[in-house]
Design a protein around this motif. Structure first.
Motif, PDB file in Angstrom:
ATOM      1  N   LYS A 145      -2.723  11.475  27.247  1.00  0.00           N
ATOM      2  CA  LYS A 145      -2.110  11.601  28.574  1.00  0.00           C
ATOM      3  C   LYS A 145      -2.552  10.448  29.468  1.00  0.00           C
ATOM      4  N   SER A 146      -3.832  10.070  29.353  1.00  0.00           N
ATOM      5  CA  SER A 146      -4.327   8.917  30.108  1.00  0.00           C
ATOM      6  C   SER A 146      -5.450   8.252  29.332  1.00  0.00           C
ATOM      7  N   ASN A 147      -5.556   6.947  29.526  1.00  0.00           N
ATOM      8  CA  ASN A 147      -6.616   6.155  28.909  1.00  0.00           C
ATOM      9  C   ASN A 147      -7.164   5.198  29.960  1.00  0.00           C
ATOM     10  N   ARG A 148      -8.478   5.112  30.015  1.00  0.00           N
ATOM     11  CA  ARG A 148      -9.146   4.167  30.910  1.00  0.00           C
ATOM     12  C   ARG A 148     -10.079   3.319  30.061  1.00  0.00           C
ATOM     13  N   ASP A 149      -9.850   2.005  30.095  1.00  0.00           N
ATOM     14  CA  ASP A 149     -10.701   1.072  29.356  1.00  0.00           C
ATOM     15  C   ASP A 149     -11.713   0.446  30.302  1.00  0.00           C
ATOM     16  N   TYR A 150     -12.968   0.468  29.894  1.00  0.00           N
ATOM     17  CA  TYR A 150     -14.063  -0.121  30.665  1.00  0.00           C
ATOM     18  C   TYR A 150     -14.682  -1.244  29.838  1.00  0.00           C
ATOM     19  N   TRP A 151     -14.651  -2.448  30.368  1.00  0.00           N
ATOM     20  CA  TRP A 151     -15.296  -3.606  29.760  1.00  0.00           C
ATOM     21  C   TRP A 151     -15.533  -4.622  30.868  1.00  0.00           C
ATOM     22  N   ASP A 152     -16.342  -5.601  30.590  1.00  0.00           N
ATOM     23  CA  ASP A 152     -16.745  -6.564  31.613  1.00  0.00           C
ATOM     24  C   ASP A 152     -15.884  -7.826  31.555  1.00  0.00           C
ATOM     25  N   TRP A 153     -15.225  -8.140  32.673  1.00  0.00           N
ATOM     26  CA  TRP A 153     -14.336  -9.300  32.761  1.00  0.00           C
ATOM     27  C   TRP A 153     -15.078 -10.609  32.488  1.00  0.00           C
ATOM     28  N   ASN A 154     -16.249 -10.798  33.075  1.00  0.00           N
ATOM     29  CA  ASN A 154     -16.993 -12.046  32.863  1.00  0.00           C
ATOM     30  C   ASN A 154     -17.427 -12.198  31.409  1.00  0.00           C
TER      31      ASN A 154
END
Length: 170
Positions: A145-154
């Motif tokens: 239903k929903s997905n949230r991806d967490y990672w560091d842009w730098n």
């Protein structure tokens, strides 16, 4: 007589608990399979099957950049554009925690920045990348239903061979 009622009540409680546990375990196993299919289809670049893992009104959020996608087609386009920049993209599952309605997945994304993302002004550098991240999924009726991806842009920019100081969040 009281003993007979107690034993009947006791066995009904055990049977109900056992049935509930079996049903919950089946749902957990299905959700684990859904998570595995999520990453297998990305690795296979099978965008159509990937999109079918989501509900019609799904959402997908790239938290580090504040990007938000609604609906299967938007999610499919986002994933396609993401892996197009690194055609040899591979995602490795490190840890999975699943229950009846949620999944949390730690992953490592590897590949070579051989194409880049010209629309984002991120050129190809030929550098191999290794990025760690986490996906948080809400699951409903066997679909994401929903997905949230967490990672560091730098870390991503450094990984693809670009100096983060020279790039804004754009």
């Amino acid at each position: 007589m009281k003993k007979k009622y107690f034993l009947t009540f006791f066995f009904v409680c055990i049977a109900t608990t056992s049935f509930s546990s079996e049903k919950e375990n089946k749902k957990i196993r299905q959700n684990e399979e859904l998570v595995n299919n999520f990453f297998e289809t990305i690795n296979a670049k099978d965008i159509g099957t990937f999109a079918s893992l989501f509900t019609e009104e799904c959402t997908y959020e790239e938290v580090c950049r504040g990007r938000f996608y609604r609906g299967r087609e938007a999610v499919a386009n986002y994933i396609k554009a993401t892996i197009d920049g690194i055609p040899d993209s591979k995602f490795e599952i490190v840890t999975v925690v699943v229950n009846e309605n949620h999944a949390t997945v730690e992953w490592i994304w590897t590949g070579t920045n051989s194409v880049g993302w010209p629309k984002m002004n991120l050129p190809a550098t030929g550098k191999p990348m290794n990025l760690k991240g986490i996906s948080m999924m809400d699951i409903e009726n066997g679909k994401i239903k929903s997905n949230r991806d967490y990672w560091d842009w730098n870390s991503f920019l450094k990984g693809i061979g670009i100096n983060p100081e020279s790039k804004s969040q754009g």
